[in-house]
Design a protein around this motif. Sequence first.
Motif, PDB file in Angstrom:
ATOM      1  N   THR A   1       0.826  -1.206   0.000  1.00  0.00           N
ATOM      2  CA  THR A   1       0.000   0.000   0.000  1.00  0.00           C
ATOM      3  C   THR A   1       0.863   1.260   0.000  1.00  0.00           C
ATOM      4  O   THR A   1       0.623   2.196  -0.768  1.00  0.00           O
ATOM      5  N   ILE A   2       1.875   1.268   0.846  1.00  0.00           N
ATOM      6  CA  ILE A   2       2.774   2.433   0.896  1.00  0.00           C
ATOM      7  C   ILE A   2       3.485   2.606  -0.440  1.00  0.00           C
ATOM      8  O   ILE A   2       3.600   3.721  -0.961  1.00  0.00           O
ATOM      9  N   PHE A   3       3.965   1.496  -1.010  1.00  0.00           N
ATOM     10  CA  PHE A   3       4.661   1.567  -2.296  1.00  0.00           C
ATOM     11  C   PHE A   3       3.751   2.145  -3.378  1.00  0.00           C
ATOM     12  O   PHE A   3       4.171   3.014  -4.155  1.00  0.00           O
ATOM     13  N   LEU A   4       2.511   1.690  -3.398  1.00  0.00           N
ATOM     14  CA  LEU A   4       1.593   2.139  -4.443  1.00  0.00           C
ATOM     15  C   LEU A   4       1.285   3.627  -4.294  1.00  0.00           C
ATOM     16  O   LEU A   4       1.297   4.373  -5.285  1.00  0.00           O
ATOM     17  N   PHE A   5       1.004   4.067  -3.081  1.00  0.00           N
ATOM     18  CA  PHE A   5       0.733   5.490  -2.858  1.00  0.00           C
ATOM     19  C   PHE A   5       1.944   6.341  -3.250  1.00  0.00           C
ATOM     20  O   PHE A   5       1.816   7.380  -3.908  1.00  0.00           O
ATOM     21  N   GLN A   6       3.120   5.895  -2.844  1.00  0.00           N
ATOM     22  CA  GLN A   6       4.325   6.675  -3.126  1.00  0.00           C
ATOM     23  C   GLN A   6       4.646   6.657  -4.623  1.00  0.00           C
ATOM     24  O   GLN A   6       5.071   7.674  -5.191  1.00  0.00           O
ATOM     25  N   PHE A   7       4.440   5.517  -5.268  1.00  0.00           N
ATOM     26  CA  PHE A   7       4.700   5.417  -6.711  1.00  0.00           C
ATOM     27  C   PHE A   7       3.812   6.398  -7.483  1.00  0.00           C
ATOM     28  O   PHE A   7       4.295   7.125  -8.364  1.00  0.00           O
ATOM     29  N   VAL A   8       2.533   6.420  -7.148  1.00  0.00           N
ATOM     30  CA  VAL A   8       1.608   7.330  -7.843  1.00  0.00           C
ATOM     31  C   VAL A   8       1.970   8.785  -7.564  1.00  0.00           C
ATOM     32  O   VAL A   8       1.952   9.631  -8.468  1.00  0.00           O
ATOM     33  N   ALA A   9       2.291   9.086  -6.307  1.00  0.00           N
ATOM     34  CA  ALA A   9       2.625  10.465  -5.948  1.00  0.00           C
ATOM     35  C   ALA A   9       3.864  10.945  -6.699  1.00  0.00           C
ATOM     36  O   ALA A   9       3.890  12.076  -7.214  1.00  0.00           O
ATOM     37  N   VAL A  10       4.888  10.105  -6.776  1.00  0.00           N
ATOM     38  CA  VAL A  10       6.126  10.515  -7.457  1.00  0.00           C
ATOM     39  C   VAL A  10       5.916  10.563  -8.970  1.00  0.00           C
ATOM     40  O   VAL A  10       6.414  11.463  -9.647  1.00  0.00           O
TER      41      VAL A  10
END
Length: 284
Positions: A203-212
């Motif tokens: 979940t953290i990876f997905l949120f951070q991937f989209v944000a970046v």
Amino acid sequence: MSTSTRSRPIATIGTTLFLVIFAGYFLVPIWWLLMAATKTRGDLINSTGLWFADSFHLLDNLGDLLTRDGGVYPRWLVNSALYAGAGAAFGTLFATMAGYALAKYVFPGREATFNLVLAGVLVPATALALPLFLMFSKIGAVDTYWSVLLPSMVSPFGVYLARIYAAAAVPEEVLEAARLDGSSELRTFFTVSIRLMAPALVTIFLFQFVAVWNNFFLPLVMLQDQRLYPVTLGLYIWNSQVTQDPNLQMMVIVGSLLSIAPLILAFLALQRFWWSGLSAGSAR
């Protein structure tokens, strides 16, 4: 038939209609983008916006996009993949380690540190762009990959989510058993705890991937060399030059469509873990 029984279908229909309207609100722009990418510039004006034109030019438009300016668009895609992939991977690792430490270890200032992290969630990223630019200017790192990559590895929301998930998913009994077996804290984290926290990590990876991937303002402030641009900044620069070169309009449309494909694939591939982690966080 009771009143509650009769009102249930009405509530179901109303809820479904509400969700359909909102789904359409978000999907119609993507559908328009898909239709527009199959047309010529003239067809954009002379055809219906939400349906195909008489001729199909998607492959021609893709060819023009990928060869424009010596193939700079594929380079922008690779840059975005580097910024988002590496930033999300390291950001997830750092956030998980920080959240785990805040959840499982008692030390002076723990709550103050966590409250400071929560305050970081409320600060918009655009407000930090100028201070970051001044800091990177002092060390001569502006207009380099590092000027975008290093800030992308910080995720206050990831720390928050990792803490609440670690508190719920990693039992103290398991940690005590690992310590009694002689396992070090670092080994216990990487061999036991991180496996129990896998849904939160995704979940953290997905949120951070989209944000970046969607990050625009920080690269705009940091980068001058177009070879370092992510796809968001590259498309913005092309769009600002449409009045000088009208052919760039199709490049921006097709490039925008192509740029959302990795995000859709990431969501489809990781949605099962994402829902699990998000549900655990909300339950806490």
